[in-house]
Design an enzyme around this catalytic site. Sequence first.
Site, short mmCIF file in Angstrom:
data_model
loop_
_atom_site.label_atom_id
_atom_site.label_comp_id
_atom_site.label_asym_id
_atom_site.label_seq_id
_atom_site.Cartn_x
_atom_site.Cartn_y
_atom_site.Cartn_z
N LYS A 1 0.79 -1.25 0.11
CA LYS A 1 -0.30 -0.26 0.36
C LYS A 1 0.75 1.34 0.29
O LYS A 1 1.23 2.23 0.96
CB LYS A 1 -1.16 0.18 0.86
N1 5IU Z 1 -7.03 -5.67 3.66
C1 5IU Z 1 -7.87 -5.71 4.14
N2 5IU Z 1 -8.41 -4.26 3.76
C2 5IU Z 1 -8.66 -3.81 3.16
C3 5IU Z 1 -6.96 -3.92 2.62
C4 5IU Z 1 -6.41 -4.74 2.34
O1 5IU Z 1 -8.43 -6.43 4.30
O2 5IU Z 1 -9.66 -2.92 2.62
I1 5IU Z 1 -6.74 -2.11 1.10
C5 5IU Z 1 -5.65 -6.44 4.05
C6 5IU Z 1 -5.75 -6.62 5.04
C7 5IU Z 1 -5.07 -8.28 5.35
C8 5IU Z 1 -5.95 -9.16 4.11
O3 5IU Z 1 -3.51 -8.14 5.05
O4 5IU Z 1 -5.91 -8.08 4.00
C9 5IU Z 1 -7.05 -9.41 5.14
O5 5IU Z 1 -6.93 -10.90 5.83
P1 5IU Z 1 -8.85 -10.91 7.37
O6 5IU Z 1 -9.08 -11.83 6.37
O7 5IU Z 1 -7.86 -11.57 8.02
O8 5IU Z 1 -9.08 -10.05 7.75
#
Ligand code: 5IU
Length: 481
Positions: free
Chosen positions: A311
């Site tokens: 990001k």
């Molecule tokens: N992630 C999010 N939401 C977002 C973005 C990235 O959850 O809006 I942009 C990332 C953070 C984590 C993964 O690395 O995606 C989701 O993980 P979980 O399924 O454990 O929440």
Amino acid sequence: MSSLEQKLNNLVIDLYKIGALKFGDFKMKVGINSPVYVDLRVLVSHPKVLETLSLLLWEYAEPHVKGDHLCGVPYNALSITTIISVHHNIPMLIRRKEAKKYGTKKLIEGVFQEGDKCIIIEDIVTSGSSIMETVKDLENVGLKVSGAVVIVDRGQGGMKNLADNGINAHSMLTLTKMMHILCDEGYIDKTVVSAMDKYLKESQIPIPPSLDIHHFNVNRLKMAFGERASVAVNPVGKGLLQLMEAKKTNLCVAVDVLSAEKLLSMAAQLGPYICLLKTHADAISDFSEETAKSLEEISKKENFMILEDRKFSDIGHTVALQYNQGPLRIAKWAHFITCHSVSGPGAVGALKSAADDQPRGCFLVAEMSSEGNLISSSYTKETVSMAEEHSGFVAGLVTQSDHTSTLPGLIQLTPGVRLCGGASSDGMGQQWVSPEEAVIKRGADVVVVGRGITESENIKEAAKLYQSKLWAAYQIRIRSG
Ligand code: 5IU
């Protein structure tokens, strides 16, 4: 000279007198400087000229187009359209630039029936993209576009683009014609006219991929990944779509672990079920060059790609350093990265250069899954446009809902997914939806699942289950309706 021609002559002189035509050296979007700039925004300060122009536009257009409603392209054409609407008693529709976040969420305001015919009114056409976007929004709510009426065609290929896309478009004036009128009447010198001709020759706008007839009006949600691979512009995104089709998986696992050993062991176990593995390498205390090498080997063996969810959000110069320097050397091993659009397109360009001809791609963050995040609908929309404009490097968008782009090759990556039955939030702002909701309702192509898999007792079984559910949902989506 016919009376319409005479009126047009007088109008051009009036426009010149109120400063709607400016002469000099103007930086244009196409990158070549123009000797003339048409600025019809000044019209609102000259009501008489505004009225004359509006009524003349309708006098010119009426024989060519018929419709039940008028819709002005925001914002410049709104006042002109209002005048025509009021004078000729033709109801108007207003297309919002963005859907309201709250309330009715309507993109088209006004009263209409499905199948009603609508005429689009626009002030200036360069590439034709604003009209195309308006057509798309009107058609999406069931209206038919019977034609488009334009005040000035800049003569850079936009009218042809519109015609090629089946839009019945007519322009009252061309920039060349305006120049000739002003020259004949002694307002400008012949040298300006020839500079303008030269500029127009050099600045023909090729049909941007987003306006290409083959892409316009296609619905990516109904297309197979393999089909979309053939129109993807970023080569790595193309490769990912092909891989998804061949391996029958649209699952990406977010392996948010703390050690290199855990990362590699999970990568090897999850490999057969995923198309993409998402990392946060900066959370891994012992991430080394060796780790990256081993991860790459596993990705080759198991046929998946790697996304470092970094990001990036700084200015171009800084993100380039963060991307290919420092302890992580992300550009060396990650097929994809994520990047915020907040700092503007310069960051995307810098990342592309920093990739140094390696096959790399980027996902732009257009929406987030976390509660109360500050991304607005206009930010999302602008991010989609940025992705389209930089589709050479941008492979797709991270979003929570469908923001169907005119480029079906762009991939929608959606995080925040966990099987129903589990929690819908983690108490730290994350919000989860089900695989079906993400793919069918929200338009996700690649779904990111993190803790739903990594915290389960048997991660292989969990990955297998998510893979089959996500693939089934995708099949339903492309086959339904
Ligand atoms: N992630 C999010 N939401 C977002 C973005 C990235 O959850 O809006 I942009 C990332 C953070 C984590 C993964 O690395 O995606 C989701 O993980 P979980 O399924 O454990 O929440």
